[in-house]
Structures are given as C-alpha cells and as structure tokens.
Design a protein around this motif. Structure first.
Motif, PDB file in Angstrom:
ATOM      1  N   VAL A 198       0.835  -1.206   0.000  1.00 41.35           N
ATOM      2  CA  VAL A 198       0.000   0.000   0.000  1.00 41.35           C
ATOM      3  C   VAL A 198       0.872   1.260   0.000  1.00 41.35           C
ATOM      4  O   VAL A 198       0.700   2.139  -0.852  1.00 41.35           O
ATOM      5  N   HIS A 217       8.249 -13.418  -4.235  1.00 39.49           N
ATOM      6  CA  HIS A 217       8.422 -14.351  -3.130  1.00 39.49           C
ATOM      7  C   HIS A 217       9.158 -13.717  -1.956  1.00 39.49           C
ATOM      8  O   HIS A 217       8.713 -13.780  -0.813  1.00 39.49           O
ATOM      9  N   GLY A 276      -0.467   6.823 -13.789  1.00 37.58           N
ATOM     10  CA  GLY A 276       0.061   6.502 -12.464  1.00 37.58           C
ATOM     11  C   GLY A 276      -0.734   5.445 -11.722  1.00 37.58           C
ATOM     12  O   GLY A 276      -0.164   4.608 -11.020  1.00 37.58           O
ATOM     13  N   PHE A 277      -2.062   5.464 -11.899  1.00 36.75           N
ATOM     14  CA  PHE A 277      -2.886   4.514 -11.131  1.00 36.75           C
ATOM     15  C   PHE A 277      -2.714   3.084 -11.656  1.00 36.75           C
ATOM     16  O   PHE A 277      -2.796   2.118 -10.890  1.00 36.75           O
ATOM     17  N   GLY A 278      -2.438   2.958 -12.955  1.00 37.78           N
ATOM     18  CA  GLY A 278      -2.117   1.638 -13.502  1.00 37.78           C
ATOM     19  C   GLY A 278      -0.780   1.148 -12.966  1.00 37.78           C
ATOM     20  O   GLY A 278      -0.634  -0.026 -12.622  1.00 37.78           O
ATOM     21  N   SER A 286       4.331   7.106  -7.305  1.00 36.42           N
ATOM     22  CA  SER A 286       4.512   8.563  -7.335  1.00 36.42           C
ATOM     23  C   SER A 286       5.856   8.928  -7.973  1.00 36.42           C
ATOM     24  O   SER A 286       5.935   9.842  -8.809  1.00 36.42           O
ATOM     25  N   VAL A 316       1.284  -3.048  -6.767  1.00 33.71           N
ATOM     26  CA  VAL A 316       0.677  -3.784  -5.648  1.00 33.71           C
ATOM     27  C   VAL A 316       0.604  -5.273  -5.980  1.00 33.71           C
ATOM     28  O   VAL A 316       0.993  -6.122  -5.162  1.00 33.71           O
ATOM     29  N   VAL A 317       0.123  -5.597  -7.185  1.00 34.60           N
ATOM     30  CA  VAL A 317       0.024  -7.024  -7.557  1.00 34.60           C
ATOM     31  C   VAL A 317       1.402  -7.669  -7.512  1.00 34.60           C
ATOM     32  O   VAL A 317       1.582  -8.751  -6.967  1.00 34.60           O
ATOM     33  N   TYR A 352       2.656   2.983  -3.368  1.00 32.74           N
ATOM     34  CA  TYR A 352       2.261   4.372  -3.629  1.00 32.74           C
ATOM     35  C   TYR A 352       3.489   5.249  -3.862  1.00 32.74           C
ATOM     36  O   TYR A 352       3.519   6.064  -4.795  1.00 32.74           O
ATOM     37  N   PHE A 361       2.719  -8.368  -4.018  1.00 34.24           N
ATOM     38  CA  PHE A 361       2.122  -9.535  -3.356  1.00 34.24           C
ATOM     39  C   PHE A 361       2.594 -10.837  -3.994  1.00 34.24           C
ATOM     40  O   PHE A 361       2.668 -11.865  -3.337  1.00 34.24           O
ATOM     41  N   ALA A 362       2.922 -10.773  -5.285  1.00 32.60           N
ATOM     42  CA  ALA A 362       3.283 -11.999  -5.991  1.00 32.60           C
ATOM     43  C   ALA A 362       4.737 -12.379  -5.740  1.00 32.60           C
ATOM     44  O   ALA A 362       5.076 -13.559  -5.706  1.00 32.60           O
ATOM     45  N   TYR A 370       0.505   1.985 -10.108  1.00 29.03           N
ATOM     46  CA  TYR A 370       0.282   1.644  -8.695  1.00 29.03           C
ATOM     47  C   TYR A 370      -0.344   0.257  -8.577  1.00 29.03           C
ATOM     48  O   TYR A 370       0.126  -0.597  -7.812  1.00 29.03           O
ATOM     49  N   ALA A 371      -1.390   0.010  -9.376  1.00 28.68           N
ATOM     50  CA  ALA A 371      -2.061  -1.293  -9.310  1.00 28.68           C
ATOM     51  C   ALA A 371      -1.087  -2.417  -9.665  1.00 28.68           C
ATOM     52  O   ALA A 371      -1.036  -3.455  -8.973  1.00 28.68           O
TER      53      ALA A 371
END
Lengths: 95, 534
Positions: A15, A67, A52-54, A23, A60-61, A19, A64-65, A56-57
C-alpha cells in the motif's frame, strides 16, 4: 499476533511502498514527457498522472506476488529514490 | 505416470496461491465500502430523474423552455430581489428554470457568511414561501456524494479512493487466479450453495470485466490531482499552481472594499447568449456590491453533440466585469483546448460520467453498474457461505466471532443500504415541507438512521432470518412507494405515463420492479427452505 507480522509487513509495503514507487515513477515519466516537443509541462504531468494509477495497481500485484520480502523492499526503496532523483534532475530548468 | 510438477508450473501455482490470498482478503477488507460505492454509483446514473421524482412540484422535463425575453425578464427580477436581500455579498447565483414560468432558484451568502438559497416566482419576483416553493431536498445528489465520498468529505474521498484501487487490484488478481476464464463465462450451477455463488461471482465479473475495469480506473482518475499530487508538487510547486497552468483561467479578482453597484445583468445576458449561440442557464456574480465584482453567464451542455461524441463538452461561458460590463473572458461552447493528454482526460471523464450516447448509454451503465454491485455482493456472500459450510479457522479461537461479523456486515450493507436508499425516497414524501431549509439534512438523517437500524437488527438476528426480514421490508417499501406517492402528491405511474413524464415514470417503475423481483426471490427462497430445510 506474530504469525500476522509478515502479512502486515507485505500489506504495508504494497500500500505505502507501492504508492511511493508509483509517485516516483510518475515524477520521472512527467519529466521525460515534458522533454518531448510541443508538450506543455502541465500536460506532461497530466499524462503521467493518468498512467500513475495503472502503475500503482501493477506495483501492488507484483509486491504480493514476489516471493522474497527483502528483495521487494530493496526494489521499492531503490526504485523510488532513483526515479525521484532522475525525475527531479530531468525536470530542472523546464518551464 | 506421476512426475513431480516442473519448477515453472510450481511457480505458477504459488503465484496463483499468493494472488488468491490477495483477492480473498483484500477483497473482504473493502467489499462493504465497494458495495456502497457501486450501488449508489449505479443510482447516480439517473441522478437527474431521481432529483425530478424527489421534487414533484417542478414541471416535467419536456415542458416548453422560457423564451429569450422571459429569460431576460427573469434575470432582471432576480437581480432586483438579490440587490434587496444581499446588496453586498460574496456571491449571487441565479439558476434559470428549465420550463417557462417555473420557479427560479436564487442562492447568495448572507451577512453571517452563510450560503442561503430560496425560490423566486418568475412572474413577479416574490420569494416563495416554503408551502408554495418546490420542496427542499438533497435530491439525487445525495447518491452521488455517497458514491464518491460516502457523505464524509475529504476522509470519505480517500476511503473511496483506497477501496477503488483495491478493486483494480482485485480485478487484476481475479483474472490471474482463474484457471479457465472462458469456461466460467458459460458456467452457472444454480441452487448449489457455495458453487452457485462462485459461479455467479465469476460469470458476472468476467462478463462485465471491461466495464468494471473502465469504471474503476476512470473513477480514480476523476480525482487524480487529489490522489497523486507528487509530480504536480515537484513540477509546479503546488497542485493549485499545476491546475492553473493546465487550464489557464482569468486571475481571481480580490475584493477591494470599494463599493460599486452591479450593472444591468439582463443586458449582458443578451450579449452572452449572442456570443454563445445558446440560452444561458446559470448566472454567477462574484463579490456583488464591490468594485471587483464579476458576472459569469454559462450555457447548458450541448445534448445533441454530447449524444454523438465522447469527451465532456462544455456549454461555454462569458465572464463580464460586473461594474463596467467589459468582457473579461470567453469560453466558447464545445471548447476543447490542449493536446492529447487533456483530450484523454476528457474522454476518461466522459466515460465515467456516461455523458455520451443519451438514455441508451445511461441504461447500459445502469445494468453494468448493477452487475458490478452483484459482483461485489456475491464476493462477500461467497466468503461467508464457503466458511459456513466448512470453517477454515483463520482466526484461531476467534474464528466463529469473525465469521459472525462478516455475516452481520453482509446483511447490514447489502440489504441495509438498499433499505436506506428506499427509505430516503419515503422520507422525501413524508417529511413536512415546512422544515424548509432543514429538510435536506433531515432526509440524510433518515437515510443514515435506517442504515444504522439495519445494522442493529442484523447484529441481533441470526443471519438467515436477518436476510429474510430486511429483504421482506425492502420489498414492502418498494411496492408501497407508488401508493405513498399517490397519497402524498396525487401522481402515480399512470399520471406520469399520460403526461409523457418518462423520467419520473422510470424512477418509480424501477423501484416497483425491484420490489417485484425481491418478492419472487423471497418466494423461491421460502420454497427451498421448506424443501431442503436449509
């Protein structure tokens, strides 16, 4: 509670780190676009922000992916610093 | 032959597992807020018609518009009235009526720096008493403000932004964790508990995936300057400086403290309409009574142009010095300044606000919005149903309590918010018109009180009972709304149909259809409960 610590660390990294990285990449991208001919600086910032929002998404993915948490922290930290520095350096002197 | 999986396959499987966890838990964290955003956003598609239904005193949408002479006369009357009630003010706003002879909405800032508004008769310029004026209401705007800020200001805007980012991530991870995305498209096994909810979640998510991705992304982009300001600050020093560099506007005129009367607004109205080549619908005067006063005359969006092309089109505006009458700035209608980035932003805004293609697009957005609401709701239900059948002990000894919280919040948001939305329509008809300026706030109080009651009810009753009882009440409120409307205003579906008032007809028809569908669903559920003892 200790069992949740790695998960919380990853959530915080995704998160907040995501971000920060997004940015920084927007700052860099805006500076690069502003160096294109016939591109007013404000519109370059707009174009980079819309993407930017793409970014960011995706960050994040990926966070998490991936290792290894240590590697993720390193990539986010180095990436954020480098992109910000490069963006500021490229953006200096632009109007 | 039983070979161990190859490293690549194993890595793929571990990626799937990591993203399944992200999808399940990340999704659960935001599911209730997202449901509220989706449901109220779906209603916002029809914000105009809902506001119309909530203001029964206003004429139907297709009543004849006022003529140029009537508009000029209205503005002259409004100016005289405003000069009397607020000769020196921070602002005046005159909203011209859509229908000839309709009441005119005036707003201004009073001596205590409070914004006030009132309705004025277009015939004689008298301010209407509460009993004669259109009722005060928060209107369809309430659903829009729930949609983007949960009626909670800046904090709500950030919560919605966070949850929308989570939605984007959930959509992406949801696609990755699918083994057979194409087959799921055609798979639905009804009446089989958890399996059916998973099928429903997959089918509706996959089927409308392009819309959901588009609406989530363009929704965040609407507030991009708030959510992602870093590049604006590093390049321009501040977000405000960036915004004024992006779209140059005439500089703000600070108040001088020198008294000066406002000139003849109705004369400038004619000039402005000539320049814009369309009727003006809004007049805003900044700093009336001060020598810095300016007056802006704005035209309506061009419906026929907007219907054919994407990208928000401005109706244009002319700005006058409100003392000397000099033209300070003109934005022509359909002005599309700037290059590709601004055009891209206009298209994204247009996509989010469904400001193209007319009513057909609105209905498509409404249906896709309902699908999104169903996608989010079925996700939350899937979490609960899966664990009701087989607990997974994720929370150690607190597991039963955690599942109970999920159940309660599912009922309280999914059924409870729908109840609150219909109760809001009821409140509009039941609250006394005499509440006047306090009325919009009372409508919101009813909305949130009903939602809170639904939460309390859900936390006191076993989940299956809570679903049935709130669902039943919702059906009752939906089916009885036309009766309430007929009793309180004398209007009903038949009257609207005869008058050709499609907007109000649509609102009441959708509420009635919702009630009928709910009755059918509850009936089926009752039969199943009796047969299977579930």
């Amino acid at each position: 509670m200790a069992a949740f610590a790695p998960l919380l660390a990853r959530v915080a990294l995704a998160v907040l780190g995501g971000y920060a990285l997004a940015s920084a990449l927007v700052v860099l991208l805006a500076a690069l676009l502003a160096r294109m001919p016939a591109m007013p600086r404000a519109e370059a910032v707009l174009a980079a922000s819309l993407l930017g929002f793409g970014i960011y998404a995706a960050a994040v993915v990926w966070l998490f992916a991936v290792h290894s948490l240590h590697r993720a922290v390193a990539v986010v930290a180095v990436g954020t610093v480098l992109a910000t520095a490069a963006g500021l350096w490229l953006g200096r002197g632009l109007s | 032959m039983n070979r161990p999986p190859r490293p690549a396959a194993r890595r793929k499987e571990s990626l799937r597992q990591a993203l399944t966890g992200l999808h399940t838990w990340g999704g659960l964290l935001v599911v209730w807020v997202l449901y509220a955003v989706f449901l109220t956003g779906t209603l916002t598609v029809f914000m105009g018609p809902i506001t119309r239904w909530l203001t029964p005193e206003l004429a139907a949408a297709d009543a004849p518009p006022p003529s140029a002479a009537e508009r000029a006369q209205t503005v002259a009357l409004a100016q005289r009235r405003l000069q009397q009630v607020a000769p020196v003010s921070h602002f005046w706003v005159i909203e011209l009526p859509a229908a000839a002879g309709g009441p005119v909405r005036l707003s201004w800032e009073d001596a205590d720096e409070q914004a006030v508004s009132a309705w004025m008769s277009a015939h004689d310029g008298v301010l209407l008493a509460a009993a004669d004026a259109p009722r005060r209401t928060s209107g369809g705007r309430h659903f829009m403000r729930m949609h983007y800020e949960l009626q909670a200001g800046m904090a709500g805007l950030w919560v919605v932004g966070f949850c929308t980012m989570a939605l984007l991530v959930a959509l992406v991870s949801g696609v990755v964790i699918h083994k057979r995305i194409f087959r799921d498209f055609f798979t639905f096994r009804p009446g089989r508990g958890q399996r059916s909810w998973l099928d429903a979640h997959n089918a509706v998510g996959v089927l409308t995936l392009p819309f959901q991705l588009m609406i989530a992304y363009t929704g965040i982009v609407v507030f991009y300057a708030t959510y992602l300001p870093a590049a604006m600050v590093t390049s321009h020093g501040s977000v405000e400086a960036y915004l004024s560099a992006l779209k140059p506007r005439p500089p703000h005129r600070d108040e001088t403290g020198i008294a000066a009367p406002v000139g003849d607004l109705s004369a400038w109205l004619r000039d402005a309409e000539q320049q814009l080549q369309r009727p003006v619908e809004l007049v805003v005067v900044d700093h009336p009574g001060d020598s810095s006063a300016s007056a802006r005359f704005a035209g309506p969006m061009d419906e026929s142009t907007a219907a054919r092309r994407l990208g928000s089109t401005t109706g244009g505006a002319v700005l006058f010095d409100a003392v000397s009458g000099a033209v300070l700035h003109v934005v022509p209608p359909r002005a599309e300044p700037g290059g590709v980035p601004l055009a891209a932003q206009r298209v994204m805004d247009g996509l989010h606000f469904a400001s193209f293609g007319g009513w057909a697009t609105r209905w498509l957005y409404f249906l896709c919005g309902l699908a999104g609401t169903a996608m989010v709701a079925s996700g939350g239900l899937l979490f609960a149903v899966k664990r009701r059948q087989r607990g997974l002990h994720e929370f150690g000894r607190h597991t039963p309590r955690a599942y109970r919280v999920v159940d309660v919040l599912n009922v309280a948001t999914m059924a409870g918010l729908a109840l609150a939305c219909v109760a809001y329509l009821w409140a509009n008809r039941l609250l006394p018109v005499g509440l006047d300026a306090a009325r919009p706030a009372w409508e919101l109080r009813v909305f949130f009180a009903v939602w809170l009651l639904a939460l309390m009810h859900a936390s006191l009753r076993p989940a299956p009972h809570a679903w049935a009882e709130q669902g039943g009440l919702l059906a009752l409120l939906c089916l009885a709304l036309p009766l309430l409307n007929a009793a309180s205003t004398g209007s009903h579906l038949g009257v609207y149909a005869l008058r050709g008032d499609g907007q109000r007809l649509g609102v009441e028809g959708v509420v009635l259809a919702t009630g009928l569908l709910l009755v059918a669903a509850l009936w089926r559920r009752r039969v199943r409960v009796r047969v299977q003892g579930l």
